[in-house]
Enzyme design. Structure first.
Site, short mmCIF file in Angstrom:
data_model
loop_
_atom_site.label_atom_id
_atom_site.label_comp_id
_atom_site.label_asym_id
_atom_site.label_seq_id
_atom_site.Cartn_x
_atom_site.Cartn_y
_atom_site.Cartn_z
N LYS A 109 10.07 -5.69 -3.28
CA LYS A 109 8.97 -5.04 -2.56
C LYS A 109 9.44 -3.82 -1.77
CE LYS A 109 7.59 -7.32 1.05
NZ LYS A 109 8.00 -6.48 2.20
N THR A 110 10.47 -4.00 -0.97
CA THR A 110 10.95 -2.89 -0.13
C THR A 110 11.48 -1.76 -0.99
OG1 THR A 110 11.54 -4.49 1.60
CG2 THR A 110 12.49 -2.28 1.78
N ARG B 160 13.15 -19.05 -0.95
CA ARG B 160 14.34 -18.49 -0.30
C ARG B 160 15.60 -18.82 -1.11
NH1 ARG B 160 11.97 -14.93 1.37
NH2 ARG B 160 10.30 -15.92 0.21
N ASP C 39 3.20 -2.17 4.82
CA ASP C 39 4.00 -3.30 4.32
C ASP C 39 3.43 -4.61 4.87
OD1 ASP C 39 6.01 -4.65 3.03
OD2 ASP C 39 7.59 -4.10 4.45
N GLU C 40 3.65 -5.70 4.16
CA GLU C 40 3.21 -7.05 4.60
C GLU C 40 1.73 -7.04 4.97
OE1 GLU C 40 5.17 -9.36 4.06
OE2 GLU C 40 7.26 -8.83 4.52
N GLN D 189 2.28 -15.44 0.58
CA GLN D 189 3.22 -15.48 1.70
C GLN D 189 2.55 -15.14 3.02
OE1 GLN D 189 7.46 -14.22 0.81
NE2 GLN D 189 6.45 -13.16 -0.89
#
Length: 744
Positions: free
Chosen positions: A33-34, A625, A242-243, A273
């Site tokens: 994503k980043t 994770r 973002d997010e 998420q």
């Protein structure tokens, strides 16, 4: 192909090269994503000729903002500049790299930092000073207490923190004091509606804003002064958030206003998420994106670069049960991988021992064991206590992220201080800690008078307090307050001879007013209440000892744990954290502990479908994770919050195909039953809460993990007295069922 697009997959390239109009990127866990977001901003600048001045990127943390800046600067740097940064990049901040490259970078920051910039230039239009102060939580509480005192409202009946929490929620919903008053439904909210306008008025008089004001005032600025909004719409023609799944109403409205003129909004996030509903985030913002932007281009980034396919398949099965989501199925080129390891432990201590045993097995033979490859995830902070104790007993280094070690939490230290004063009223350090906690209006000046009197007459602080009426500097009111406190301590000392350690904690909790102080209806208060209940769980292990002895041994053992706690500062350590704290992180080995109904999922979610869906998203975050191995653990019986529970396994476990779970050795069932062979070849002995008690006689030589070697000089009723060789340790009484002793 542009260098900026090198190394990207097709979906990432689609997101990066999108130019005009709204873009929604559903970026699954571990999908880069980043990387996509930073490359997209660099692409707009380098390939589309968009001025950095016209680009805004909004993140949720300063850390994320700084990381994005550094990545973008490196993507935009020339060959010579890039070579310089690769050699010295770690030595420079993003700002310093920016100066080195002589390039301007876009406006990148958190919602709050960006709003501060806007308000510093324009808030004078709303009758505030541009040099306004920003009040943190401590400042807010001081102001709130002053206001409530002026209104003659009792802080014991109306907790200032809870009032501030409700005002914060109102501001996140963009509700002014007048609008909030229309939604009052009970005594508490009616009182908040009376306090809110006074609080806001006082902030303005002080030329101050709190954190929630930063966004709310920016929205109000844009609403009241359209020409200011137009300036920033012209400046920020290309906006990335973002997010996006974690935005609340005020953040959503702010971004919608800024993007309204040109519509070039890139929202990147993941419906699966969204785990912050409890602090105001609403998943509907990302679910309803097409309603705001009908011509949106949507990109589904579903290739995962982190986990094995087995871990992803299990995670997909969990999250697919949710209805509030964008349907996707994560996949990876890392086919297969180990099956999911599963263990049903006998109790919480056994669960922790299984974890330690598995870590030891994996690291067996490693000359330089890498403990930082492991993480233990749990739903609530109180669960860490047993894990910490078992790690300490076995010498496994650990660190807690996003929280404080159990015995270092304020509420735990406060209750232990009360117990120490009951045991030894001359313990001045403990006495000073709790004399005004909860508030008894025994302030610094009063204590100064008492301490002067104590020094003058060569008395301990407590003994000086017994003579409060003889201290001339004390007013009758203050002397009376001291006498009430002394009466409380004496009452608790009388109970000391009747109750075990767990009973004493319960009495301290109730009689001192500490429980009432914590039970304020806030999320923080509930977490602290849970920690006290967990301390009661610890103390239950000493219930088989005589009342007076029980508390003495308990305090000695807890002091030992707390001392070791302070010594452990190693970086190469197993990480312990709540699932909420783990978002955005990854580890080769992930253990998820406490998978039981009422714990994970949390009992608050069991009767609310939307909360249960958030718990399932939290489970999905926890599972994703893991890079290489994932361990799912639950206990048949668990002592938590002072109660012994026999909760059924988490419903989430039933969502996973049994074929993906490692089968127990010797079991014909696809889903393993209770067996330690599930996650290791070497069975782990079950140690109950009472520990493994060894038989000792007078004269036996023993070894203690911390105190070293010693000789048993007495064994009476489960308590062993040992003379240790280290003169600094001396003679100690320890509980046989608890102390980590070995015969030598």
């Amino acid at each position: 192909m542009s260098k900026i697009l090198e190394g990207l997959n097709d979906k990432q390239i689609e997101a990066v090269t999108h130019f005009k109009g709204a873009l929604l990127v559903i970026a699954g866990a571990g999908s880069g994503k980043t990387r996509a977001l930073t490359h997209r901003i660099a692409y707009l600048i380098k390939e589309k000729g968009i001025s950095p001045w016209n680009i805004l990127a909004v993140t949720f943390t300063n850390k994320a903002a700084n990381e994005m800046k550094q990545r973008i600067v490196k993507l935009l740097a020339g060959e010579d500049e890039l070579s310089l940064m690769e050699g010295f990049g770690d030595l420079f901040s993003a700002g310093e790299i920016e100066k080195m490259t002589n390039s301007n970078i876009p406006t990148i920051g958190t919602f709050h930092s960006i709003c501060v910039r806007i308000l510093r230039k324009n808030i004078h239009l709303m009758d505030y000073e541009n040099s306004f102060a920003i009040y943190d939580m401590a400042d807010q509480q001081i102001l709130m207490k002053q206001i409530m005192e002026e209104m003659r409202l009792d802080p014991k009946k109306l907790n200032p923190k809870a009032v501030l929490s409700h005002i914060s929620n109102a501001k996140n919903q963009l509700l002014t004091p007048k609008e909030y008053a229309q939604y009052t439904s009970d005594y508490f909210s009616e009182k908040v509606s009376e306090i809110y306008p006074r609080y806001q008025s006082q902030l303005q008089k002080n030329s101050a804003l709190d954190f929630d004001d930063l966004i709310m005032k920016t929205v109000q600025l844009f609403q009241q002064f359209p020409e200011i909004l137009d300036q920033y719409q012209e400046k920020f023609k290309y906006i990335s958030v973002d997010e996006y799944q974690d935005t609340n109403k005020s953040q959503y409205v702010l971004i919608k206003m800024l993007a309204e003129k040109y519509g070039n909004l890139c929202a990147i996030g993941d419906t699966d998420q969204s785990i912050y509903g409890w602090r105001g985030a609403t998943i509907q913002n990302i679910l309803d994106f097409e309603k705001d932007y009908p011509d949106v281009n949507m990109v589904m980034m579903d290739q995962n670069y982190r986990s094995t396919q087995n871990i992803l398949d299990a995670s997909n099965m969990i999250i697919s049960k949710n209805s509030q989501r964008r349907d996707k199925k994560l996949w990876t080129e890392r086919d297969g991988g180990e099956k999911i390891h599963y263990c049903a432990a006998s109790n919480e201590r056994h669960e922790a021992q299984v974890i330690v045993s598995e870590i030891s097995n994996i690291l067996l033979g490693s000359e330089y064991p890498n403990y930082s490859d492991f993480v233990i995830l749990y739903r609530t902070n109180a669960q860490s206590r047993v894990i910490e104790e078992v790690f300490l007993r076995h010498g496994v280094p650990y660190k807690i992220v996003g929280g404080i070690r159990f015995y270092q939490r304020k509420e735990i230290k406060d209750i232990l201080a009360y117990l120490r004063v009951i045991q030894n009223p001359n313990d001045t350090v403990s006495l000073l800690r709790i004399i005004n906690t909860p508030s008894r209006k025994i302030g610094a000046k009063t204590l100064e008078y008492i301490q002067f009197f104590a020094t003058k007459h060569n008395l301990s602080l407590f003994n000086a307090m017994l003579l409060a009426n003889e201290i001339e500097d004390l007013s009758p009111t203050k002397a009376d307050q001291i006498e009430k406190f002394i009466k409380l301590i004496k009452e608790l000392q009388d109970l000391h001879g009747e109750f075990s350690a767990s009973g004493m904690i319960k009495h301290v909790f109730e009689l001192t007013g500490y429980k009432k102080m914590l039970d304020d209806g806030s999320v923080e208060g509930e977490a602290r209440l849970e920690n006290i209940r967990e301390l009661i769980s610890v103390a239950h292990k000493y219930d088989n000892l005589d009342p007076g002895t029980s508390l003495n041994i308990f305090l000695e053992e807890v002091s030992l744990i707390a001392d070791i706690d302070n010594m452990d500062d190693e970086d190469n350590a197993v990480t312990l954290m709540t699932v909420h704290s783990a978002k955005g992180l990854e580890f080769p080995y992930v253990f998820i502990a406490g998978l039981e109904e009422g714990i994970f999922p949390h009992n608050r979610s069991l009767l609310d479908r939307s909360q249960l869906e958030e718990e399932r998203r939290l489970m999905y975050v926890a599972m994703t994770r893991a890079k290489d191995k994932l361990y799912l653990l639950h206990a048949k019986q668990r002592m938590l919050y002072g109660e012994s529970r026999s909760n059924s396994p988490s419903q989430f476990l039933n969502d996973i195909d049994p074929a993906l779970i490692m089968t127990a050795v010797g079991s014909e069932s696809a889903r393993p039953h209770v067996s330690l062979s599930d996650i290791g070849d070497t069975p782990v002995p079950i140690e109950t809460d009472a520990g493994v008690e060894i038989e000792l006689d007078t004269g036996d030589r023993v070894s203690h993990n911390v105190f070293g070697n010693g000789i048993v000089i007495d064994v009476t009723g489960g308590v062993v007295t040992i003379a240790f060789e280290d003169s600094k340790v001396g003679v100690k009484k320890l509980a046989l069922s608890i102390a980590p002793l070995k015969k030598i």
